[in-house]
Structures are given as structure tokens and as C-alpha cells.
Design a protein around this motif. Sequence first.
Motif, mmCIF file in Angstrom:
data_model
loop_
_atom_site.group_PDB
_atom_site.id
_atom_site.type_symbol
_atom_site.label_atom_id
_atom_site.label_comp_id
_atom_site.label_asym_id
_atom_site.label_seq_id
_atom_site.Cartn_x
_atom_site.Cartn_y
_atom_site.Cartn_z
ATOM 1 N N TYR A 1 12.722 26.083 8.536
ATOM 2 C CA TYR A 1 13.562 27.276 8.860
ATOM 3 C C TYR A 1 12.587 28.324 9.564
ATOM 4 O O TYR A 1 11.580 28.623 9.187
ATOM 5 C CB TYR A 1 14.345 27.915 7.648
ATOM 6 N N VAL A 2 13.409 29.101 10.442
ATOM 7 C CA VAL A 2 12.664 30.145 11.121
ATOM 8 C C VAL A 2 13.406 31.284 11.167
ATOM 9 O O VAL A 2 14.763 31.264 10.979
ATOM 10 C CB VAL A 2 11.998 29.934 12.642
ATOM 11 N N ARG A 3 12.913 32.491 11.371
ATOM 12 C CA ARG A 3 13.527 33.500 11.643
ATOM 13 C C ARG A 3 14.790 33.436 12.770
ATOM 14 O O ARG A 3 14.511 32.946 13.760
ATOM 15 C CB ARG A 3 12.780 34.777 11.811
ATOM 16 N N VAL A 4 15.956 34.171 12.750
ATOM 17 C CA VAL A 4 16.854 34.133 13.830
ATOM 18 C C VAL A 4 16.173 34.620 14.914
ATOM 19 O O VAL A 4 15.618 35.702 14.918
ATOM 20 C CB VAL A 4 18.040 34.588 13.429
ATOM 21 N N PRO A 5 16.004 33.836 16.075
ATOM 22 C CA PRO A 5 15.407 34.367 17.330
ATOM 23 C C PRO A 5 16.107 35.502 17.888
ATOM 24 O O PRO A 5 17.422 35.560 17.851
ATOM 25 C CB PRO A 5 15.396 33.303 18.328
ATOM 26 N N ASP A 6 15.552 36.399 18.565
ATOM 27 C CA ASP A 6 16.014 37.567 19.016
ATOM 28 C C ASP A 6 16.739 37.258 20.447
ATOM 29 O O ASP A 6 15.803 36.701 21.349
ATOM 30 C CB ASP A 6 15.004 38.789 19.130
ATOM 31 N N THR A 7 17.961 37.369 20.616
ATOM 32 C CA THR A 7 18.391 36.829 21.882
ATOM 33 C C THR A 7 18.930 37.720 23.013
ATOM 34 O O THR A 7 19.408 37.745 23.810
ATOM 35 C CB THR A 7 19.675 35.739 21.511
ATOM 36 N N GLN A 8 18.576 39.046 22.548
ATOM 37 C CA GLN A 8 18.608 40.357 23.381
ATOM 38 C C GLN A 8 17.556 39.984 24.577
ATOM 39 O O GLN A 8 16.491 39.734 24.221
ATOM 40 C CB GLN A 8 18.376 41.493 22.769
ATOM 41 N N PHE A 9 18.075 40.164 25.711
ATOM 42 C CA PHE A 9 17.161 40.252 27.067
ATOM 43 C C PHE A 9 16.593 41.476 27.253
ATOM 44 O O PHE A 9 17.447 42.616 27.375
ATOM 45 C CB PHE A 9 17.807 39.525 28.226
ATOM 46 N N TYR A 10 15.385 41.521 27.465
ATOM 47 C CA TYR A 10 14.906 42.593 28.060
ATOM 48 C C TYR A 10 14.415 42.649 29.571
ATOM 49 O O TYR A 10 13.659 41.495 29.858
ATOM 50 C CB TYR A 10 13.585 43.212 27.176
ATOM 51 N N LEU B 1 10.271 26.917 20.750
ATOM 52 C CA LEU B 1 11.103 26.418 19.971
ATOM 53 C C LEU B 1 11.333 24.929 19.783
ATOM 54 O O LEU B 1 11.308 24.304 18.756
ATOM 55 C CB LEU B 1 12.529 26.967 20.093
ATOM 56 N N LYS B 2 10.639 24.379 20.716
ATOM 57 C CA LYS B 2 10.863 22.818 20.939
ATOM 58 C C LYS B 2 9.533 22.636 20.077
ATOM 59 O O LYS B 2 9.590 21.197 19.675
ATOM 60 C CB LYS B 2 10.403 22.457 22.669
ATOM 61 N N MET B 3 8.420 23.081 19.975
ATOM 62 C CA MET B 3 7.348 22.728 19.451
ATOM 63 C C MET B 3 7.744 22.662 17.938
ATOM 64 O O MET B 3 7.052 21.955 17.055
ATOM 65 C CB MET B 3 6.086 23.855 19.374
ATOM 66 N N LEU B 4 8.651 23.549 17.246
ATOM 67 C CA LEU B 4 9.048 23.652 15.869
ATOM 68 C C LEU B 4 10.066 22.453 15.587
ATOM 69 O O LEU B 4 10.177 21.943 14.457
ATOM 70 C CB LEU B 4 9.731 24.883 15.855
ATOM 71 N N ASP B 5 10.628 21.746 16.639
ATOM 72 C CA ASP B 5 11.225 20.378 16.139
ATOM 73 C C ASP B 5 10.578 19.268 16.181
ATOM 74 O O ASP B 5 10.222 18.759 17.164
ATOM 75 C CB ASP B 5 12.442 20.417 17.507
ATOM 76 N N TYR C 1 8.098 15.148 18.432
ATOM 77 C CA TYR C 1 6.637 14.792 18.380
ATOM 78 C C TYR C 1 6.648 13.508 17.623
ATOM 79 O O TYR C 1 7.289 13.139 16.699
ATOM 80 C CB TYR C 1 5.667 15.886 17.445
ATOM 81 N N ASP C 2 5.537 12.413 17.954
ATOM 82 C CA ASP C 2 5.434 11.482 17.273
ATOM 83 C C ASP C 2 4.676 11.486 16.148
ATOM 84 O O ASP C 2 4.200 12.728 15.613
ATOM 85 C CB ASP C 2 4.681 10.292 18.290
ATOM 86 N N GLU C 3 4.321 10.299 15.298
ATOM 87 C CA GLU C 3 3.702 10.350 14.140
ATOM 88 C C GLU C 3 2.189 11.087 14.218
ATOM 89 O O GLU C 3 1.556 11.249 13.050
ATOM 90 C CB GLU C 3 3.682 9.075 13.320
ATOM 91 N N LYS C 4 1.783 10.927 15.327
ATOM 92 C CA LYS C 4 0.486 11.556 15.408
ATOM 93 C C LYS C 4 0.200 12.970 15.686
ATOM 94 O O LYS C 4 -0.623 13.634 16.118
ATOM 95 C CB LYS C 4 -0.454 10.598 16.305
ATOM 96 N N GLY C 5 1.453 13.645 15.940
ATOM 97 C CA GLY C 5 1.499 14.863 16.005
ATOM 98 C C GLY C 5 1.652 15.174 17.603
ATOM 99 O O GLY C 5 1.377 16.274 18.204
#
Length: 130
Positions: free
Chosen positions: A10-19, A114-118, A122-126
Motif C-alpha cells: 500500500y502507498v498513501r493516496v496520491p495527490d491528484t490535484q493539478f498545479y 507508480l509503475k515502479m511500485l507495481d 518486473y521479473d523475478e530479477k527485479g
Amino acid sequence: MKKLDKLEKYVRVPDTQFYGAYFYDGEDILLHDEVEEFNDEKGNLESRLTIKDTIENGVFKKYKLFEDIKNNAKEETKREFAVKEGDMLIFVMYEGFTKTHTPLITINSAIDRLKMLDSRNYDEKGELKK
């Protein structure tokens, strides 16, 4: 007794407000000059928000006036601070521009992170799957 063999990540809910971001280039500039009026449900003027943001001679100047017309009240804000070339100013709705102390990245960079967190990416070697 059952045994816990894995934890869901789990991660914190991403801030989706645009600046909106502006990087100061050293030139004097009118960043924002707006008057917005708000009406009640009957269409009567209830409040007015005036914001003017400029940079002159390396000094950011903010003027903000909120007028509560219904209650005959006003709140005025004036701020000034030095900026240098390359400084990032962000635009926040109903606030205008301001300097942020929070690091910001582009939307595409956030998606990449975010893709890195999923782990499915990634394969078994990371290593990133192709």
C-alpha cells in the motif's frame, strides 16, 4: 492457526490535484490578474475574489482581496518575497501563484513512479518487463 505469508503493498493516496507551474526567467511579469464573483442559489452576488500576482525586479508580489458582500466583510492579503531565476511558482485555484516547499514532478514522472511500485511490471530479477 493460519500463517501470514505475504502482505499487500500500500502507498498513501496520491495527490491528484493539478498545479500549474511557472519557472521564473528573470523578467518582470504579470502572472495572474483575476476577479471572480460567486452567486447564491438565487443568483444574487454573495462574494468576490480578486487576485493579482506579479514579479517586479525579482520580487514576487501578491494581492488578494476576498469580499463577503452578503455579510459586508473583507479580507485583504498582501505578500512579497524575493525570487531568483529558475524558481518554480505554482498556481493554485482560488489562491493564485505561490512558492512551494513541496517537491513537484510532472504527471508522466508520477505515472512512472507508480509503475515502479507495481511488482507485476518486473521479473523475478527485479528488472522491468518489456
